[in-house]
Design a protein around this motif. Structure first.
Motif, PDB file in Angstrom:
ATOM      1  N   LYS A  68       0.832  -1.201   0.000  1.00  0.00           N
ATOM      2  CA  LYS A  68       0.000   0.000   0.000  1.00  0.00           C
ATOM      3  C   LYS A  68       0.870   1.256   0.000  1.00  0.00           C
ATOM      4  CE  LYS A  68      -3.754   2.315   2.487  1.00  0.00           C
ATOM      5  NZ  LYS A  68      -4.667   2.253   3.668  1.00  0.00           N
ATOM      6  N   TYR A  69       1.897   1.262   0.825  1.00  0.00           N
ATOM      7  CA  TYR A  69       2.841   2.386   0.872  1.00  0.00           C
ATOM      8  C   TYR A  69       3.526   2.546  -0.475  1.00  0.00           C
ATOM      9  CZ  TYR A  69       7.292   4.737   1.911  1.00  0.00           C
ATOM     10  OH  TYR A  69       8.398   5.557   1.896  1.00  0.00           O
ATOM     11  N   ASN A 115       2.516   1.580  -3.481  1.00  0.00           N
ATOM     12  CA  ASN A 115       1.576   2.072  -4.491  1.00  0.00           C
ATOM     13  C   ASN A 115       1.260   3.546  -4.307  1.00  0.00           C
ATOM     14  OD1 ASN A 115       1.480  -0.446  -5.649  1.00  0.00           O
ATOM     15  ND2 ASN A 115      -0.490  -1.019  -4.777  1.00  0.00           N
ATOM     16  N   ASN A 116       1.167   3.988  -3.059  1.00  0.00           N
ATOM     17  CA  ASN A 116       0.911   5.408  -2.783  1.00  0.00           C
ATOM     18  C   ASN A 116       2.067   6.273  -3.269  1.00  0.00           C
ATOM     19  OD1 ASN A 116      -1.590   4.994  -1.642  1.00  0.00           O
ATOM     20  ND2 ASN A 116      -0.835   4.923   0.471  1.00  0.00           N
ATOM     21  N   LYS A 145       1.909   6.306  -7.120  1.00  0.00           N
ATOM     22  CA  LYS A 145       0.790   7.116  -7.614  1.00  0.00           C
ATOM     23  C   LYS A 145       1.070   8.609  -7.450  1.00  0.00           C
ATOM     24  CE  LYS A 145      -4.276   7.380  -7.460  1.00  0.00           C
ATOM     25  NZ  LYS A 145      -4.318   8.832  -7.588  1.00  0.00           N
ATOM     26  N   LYS A 146       1.589   8.981  -6.294  1.00  0.00           N
ATOM     27  CA  LYS A 146       1.908  10.392  -6.047  1.00  0.00           C
ATOM     28  C   LYS A 146       2.993  10.874  -6.998  1.00  0.00           C
ATOM     29  CE  LYS A 146       2.936  13.591  -2.268  1.00  0.00           C
ATOM     30  NZ  LYS A 146       3.239  13.705  -0.818  1.00  0.00           N
ATOM     31  N   ASP A 154       1.234  11.127 -10.494  1.00  0.00           N
ATOM     32  CA  ASP A 154       0.204  12.168 -10.578  1.00  0.00           C
ATOM     33  C   ASP A 154       0.787  13.577 -10.477  1.00  0.00           C
ATOM     34  OD1 ASP A 154      -1.645  10.179 -10.823  1.00  0.00           O
ATOM     35  OD2 ASP A 154      -2.405  10.318  -8.769  1.00  0.00           O
TER      36      ASP A 154
END
Length: 215
Positions: free
Chosen positions: A181-182, A184-185, A188-189, A192
């Protein structure tokens, strides 16, 4: 009419000891590298780690190699890919899940960044900007960088290690692998918020040219 710098770091180095001149002569501008923006599916990222650059101590390859062997021993489903060479230094690391591929075509490197989860740019020397970190960021990698030169500018959301030591690098990579999860975050950041696109930098160049024409 103007001095163009590739990063704030290069600008600050240029004006070191010339602070009064800098105040008087405000004729400089920052225009960084850029790259095309592409669609990247974070969910399709593979368990791959990439290092790209000269395989020498200046690029931190000695620390990367030592660390990546430990990582691959612990995380047996992960693989690492190294692109580059170095005829002047002989730094060798071997592991069944470590592939050293030499220099490849640019598109092949970008495609590898696109499907890889983690990229490491752990330079010792002060990078003027950090093209590799820029390219890895544009393809949604979780980018690990040292706090050297212009690297923090090239990878605005890169994970910085303040000391180039194997233990520090291991901790960062290990956390990214263990905590999906970390990871992927971060990916993504990074994707983006990526801003150094060709269109963004083209506008900066056009604005600069317009200013020159007007003046």
């Amino acid at each position: 009419k103007k001095i163009i710098f590739i990063s704030n770091w290069v600008k600050n180095r240029f004006f070191h000891g010339l602070e009064n001149f800098k105040k008087i002569k405000n004729n400089y501008e920052i225009i960084p590298h850029s790259i095309n923006k592409v669609s990247v599916n974070i969910k399709k990222k593979k368990k791959k780690i990439v290092f790209f650059g000269r395989l020498n101590a200046s690029k931190g390859y000695d620390v990367f190699g030592e660390t990546i062997v430990q990582i691959l021993n612990k995380h047996k489903k992960w693989k690492a890919y190294v692109f580059g060479d170095e005829p002047r230094e002989k730094i060798y690391f071997k592991h069944k899940n470590l592939k050293i591929l030499g220099f490849k075509k640019h598109n092949e490197i970008l495609n590898k960044f696109k499907i890889s989860s983690i990229s490491v740019t752990c330079s010792r020397w002060e990078e003027p900007f950090g093209r590799t970190a820029l390219e890895a960021s544009s393809r949604g990698c979780a980018v690990i960088i040292t706090n050297r030169g212009g690297l923090p500018e090239a990878a605005s959301f890169g994970i910085k290690i303040n000391s180039l030591e194997s233990k520090a690098l291991f901790r960062v990579i290990d956390k990214l692998i263990l905590n999906k999860k970390y990871r992927n975050n971060v990916q993504k950041k990074t994707l983006d918020k990526f801003k150094f696109t060709n269109s963004f930098v083209s506008k900066k160049i056009d604005n600069y040219r317009n200013k020159i024409l007007i003046s």
